[in-house]
Design a protein around this motif. Structure first.
Motif, PDB file in Angstrom:
ATOM      1  N   ILE A   1       0.860  -1.190   0.000  1.00  0.00           N
ATOM      2  CA  ILE A   1       0.000   0.000   0.000  1.00  0.00           C
ATOM      3  C   ILE A   1       0.894   1.237   0.000  1.00  0.00           C
ATOM      4  O   ILE A   1       1.829   1.342   0.800  1.00  0.00           O
ATOM      5  N   PRO A   2       0.646   2.197  -0.884  1.00  0.00           N
ATOM      6  CA  PRO A   2       1.486   3.412  -0.911  1.00  0.00           C
ATOM      7  C   PRO A   2       1.504   4.115   0.441  1.00  0.00           C
ATOM      8  O   PRO A   2       0.491   4.151   1.153  1.00  0.00           O
ATOM      9  N   GLU A   3       2.645   4.660   0.780  1.00  0.00           N
ATOM     10  CA  GLU A   3       2.793   5.301   2.089  1.00  0.00           C
ATOM     11  C   GLU A   3       1.822   6.461   2.304  1.00  0.00           C
ATOM     12  O   GLU A   3       1.279   6.607   3.407  1.00  0.00           O
ATOM     13  N   PRO A   4       1.562   7.326   1.302  1.00  0.00           N
ATOM     14  CA  PRO A   4       0.575   8.401   1.537  1.00  0.00           C
ATOM     15  C   PRO A   4      -0.797   7.876   1.945  1.00  0.00           C
ATOM     16  O   PRO A   4      -1.474   8.484   2.781  1.00  0.00           O
ATOM     17  N   ILE A   5      -1.205   6.739   1.373  1.00  0.00           N
ATOM     18  CA  ILE A   5      -2.507   6.174   1.735  1.00  0.00           C
ATOM     19  C   ILE A   5      -2.469   5.635   3.161  1.00  0.00           C
ATOM     20  O   ILE A   5      -3.432   5.802   3.932  1.00  0.00           O
ATOM     21  N   ARG A   6      -1.365   4.993   3.541  1.00  0.00           N
ATOM     22  CA  ARG A   6      -1.249   4.477   4.910  1.00  0.00           C
ATOM     23  C   ARG A   6      -1.285   5.609   5.922  1.00  0.00           C
ATOM     24  O   ARG A   6      -1.839   5.455   7.018  1.00  0.00           O
ATOM     25  N   ILE A   7      -0.706   6.740   5.584  1.00  0.00           N
ATOM     26  CA  ILE A   7      -0.687   7.875   6.511  1.00  0.00           C
ATOM     27  C   ILE A   7      -2.044   8.579   6.548  1.00  0.00           C
ATOM     28  O   ILE A   7      -2.516   8.996   7.606  1.00  0.00           O
ATOM     29  N   ALA A   8      -2.697   8.683   5.391  1.00  0.00           N
ATOM     30  CA  ALA A   8      -3.945   9.434   5.314  1.00  0.00           C
ATOM     31  C   ALA A   8      -5.142   8.656   5.859  1.00  0.00           C
ATOM     32  O   ALA A   8      -6.121   9.266   6.315  1.00  0.00           O
ATOM     33  N   THR A   9      -5.082   7.326   5.828  1.00  0.00           N
ATOM     34  CA  THR A   9      -6.232   6.532   6.252  1.00  0.00           C
ATOM     35  C   THR A   9      -6.603   6.763   7.719  1.00  0.00           C
ATOM     36  O   THR A   9      -7.779   7.005   8.028  1.00  0.00           O
ATOM     37  N   PRO A  10      -5.669   6.704   8.675  1.00  0.00           N
ATOM     38  CA  PRO A  10      -6.068   6.991  10.067  1.00  0.00           C
ATOM     39  C   PRO A  10      -6.637   8.398  10.244  1.00  0.00           C
ATOM     40  O   PRO A  10      -7.560   8.595  11.039  1.00  0.00           O
ATOM     41  N   ALA A  11      -6.080   9.375   9.511  1.00  0.00           N
ATOM     42  CA  ALA A  11      -6.612  10.740   9.623  1.00  0.00           C
ATOM     43  C   ALA A  11      -8.042  10.804   9.098  1.00  0.00           C
ATOM     44  O   ALA A  11      -8.911  11.478   9.683  1.00  0.00           O
ATOM     45  N   GLY A  12      -8.315  10.106   7.994  1.00  0.00           N
ATOM     46  CA  GLY A  12      -9.675  10.083   7.465  1.00  0.00           C
ATOM     47  C   GLY A  12     -10.653   9.412   8.406  1.00  0.00           C
ATOM     48  O   GLY A  12     -11.779   9.896   8.599  1.00  0.00           O
ATOM     49  N   ILE A  13     -10.233   8.304   9.016  1.00  0.00           N
ATOM     50  CA  ILE A  13     -11.097   7.626   9.980  1.00  0.00           C
ATOM     51  C   ILE A  13     -11.341   8.527  11.189  1.00  0.00           C
ATOM     52  O   ILE A  13     -12.455   8.598  11.719  1.00  0.00           O
ATOM     53  N   GLY A  14     -10.298   9.229  11.645  1.00  0.00           N
ATOM     54  CA  GLY A  14     -10.463  10.142  12.771  1.00  0.00           C
ATOM     55  C   GLY A  14     -11.432  11.273  12.464  1.00  0.00           C
ATOM     56  O   GLY A  14     -12.256  11.643  13.304  1.00  0.00           O
ATOM     57  N   ALA A  15     -11.344  11.826  11.241  1.00  0.00           N
ATOM     58  CA  ALA A  15     -12.282  12.879  10.851  1.00  0.00           C
ATOM     59  C   ALA A  15     -13.710  12.358  10.791  1.00  0.00           C
ATOM     60  O   ALA A  15     -14.662  13.039  11.188  1.00  0.00           O
ATOM     61  N   PHE A  16     -13.865  11.124  10.311  1.00  0.00           N
ATOM     62  CA  PHE A  16     -15.199  10.528  10.255  1.00  0.00           C
ATOM     63  C   PHE A  16     -15.769  10.322  11.659  1.00  0.00           C
ATOM     64  O   PHE A  16     -16.952  10.608  11.919  1.00  0.00           O
ATOM     65  N   LEU A  17     -14.938   9.833  12.588  1.00  0.00           N
ATOM     66  CA  LEU A  17     -15.402   9.634  13.956  1.00  0.00           C
ATOM     67  C   LEU A  17     -15.714  10.966  14.632  1.00  0.00           C
ATOM     68  O   LEU A  17     -16.657  11.066  15.426  1.00  0.00           O
ATOM     69  N   ALA A  18     -14.930  11.994  14.323  1.00  0.00           N
ATOM     70  CA  ALA A  18     -15.227  13.322  14.866  1.00  0.00           C
ATOM     71  C   ALA A  18     -16.569  13.833  14.349  1.00  0.00           C
ATOM     72  O   ALA A  18     -17.348  14.445  15.085  1.00  0.00           O
TER      73      ALA A  18
END
Length: 274
Positions: free
Chosen positions: A168-185
């Motif tokens: 998995i490309p590194e940008p996607i690995r880094i961005a995925t937790p941030a996206g999940i966090g924004a969704f939970l927020a």
């Protein structure tokens, strides 16, 4: 005898006990009191899953069946969803407890495990659909999840999972937790789960809310029963007709959120200064 000396004596006794040898406190230069505080902090930081996960999973409809002549907003269907949501609370707690015990006693790692907050939303809103309105039935989706679990277990045993993650490309690995966090927020800002800052809007999908109950207009499902007989069943979503950002509960929650952010910033700033 001071409280500090009492804690030190307790730590020394636990280090020499079966529990201390099992979790290798001395080898890892850890202490029981530190691990206890870390465990309590971890529990408090992830306890929201007990409320959010059942809410999301219940939106899939679960095994509930639409009554004859009714809709997904019928009182019988709504009552079934309430019962299913209560069962999901128990199931979430039991799964988390079993996963944490296995991680602690088999892997001997201080890592807490629980349900995946990104996967449950994908399961509900993208696969099964809101209250079963998607293209995949709930039973078929659950079966696929079971098969997927066995596949991941096999990949983990043979060590192939690590190499798949590396693909998995590194940008996607880094961005995925941030996206999940924004969704939970975003979920936490909604009325049903949290502060009520975010409410529905016909034009922009979401907008600022925090209005008093008398200024709320519920959103109804315009189905055949509503169109022909005027029996429109409201859902949990609503729009604000006035009084935006005037709810005392919302402001109290925002103040608490601000204080938490300040305290966290102070903590990290203090560590960096030292």
């Amino acid at each position: 005898m001071t409280s500090t000396s009492m804690l030190q004596r307790m730590n020394e006794k636990i280090h020499k006990s079966f529990v201390g040898r099992l979790f290798q406190f001395e080898e890892r230069k850890a202490s029981f009191t530190t691990e206890f505080k870390a465990g309590c902090t971890t529990f408090l930081s992830m306890a929201y899953i007990l409320a959010v996960n059942p809410r999301i999973m219940a939106d899939s409809g679960g095994p509930c069946v639409v009554p004859d002549g009714g809709t997904i907003f019928s009182p019988e269907y709504e009552q079934c969803l309430v019962e299913i949501q209560q069962q999901y609370v128990t199931a979430t707690a039991l799964c988390s407890m079993m996963a944490c015990f296995l991680m602690g006693f088999l892997a001997n790692l201080p890592i807490a495990l629980s349900t995946g907050m990104g996967l449950n939303a994908f399961f509900t809103y993208s696969v099964v659909g809101f209250r079963g309105t998607g293209n995949v039935s709930y039973q078929a989706a659950v079966t696929a999840v079971l098969i997927e679990g066995f596949i991941f277990l096999f990949l983990g045993i043979v060590g192939a999972r690590y190499w798949l993650v590396k693909l998995i490309p590194e940008p996607i690995r880094i961005a995925t937790p941030a996206g999940i966090g924004a969704f939970l927020a975003h979920i936490g800002f909604q009325s049903a789960e949290g502060l009520g800052v975010v409410v529905a809007n016909i034009a922009t999908a979401v907008t600022l809310g925090a209005c008093p109950p008398e200024s709320r207009t519920p959103i109804v499902a315009y189905d055949e029963l509503c169109a022909t007989q005027g029996i429109c069943i409201p859902g949990s979503e609503y729009v604000c007709q006035g009084g935006v950002m005037t709810s005392a509960r919302t402001w109290l929650g925002l103040v608490g959120l601000f204080i938490t952010g300040v305290m966290l910033s102070y903590r990290y700033a203090t560590k960096e200064f030292k």
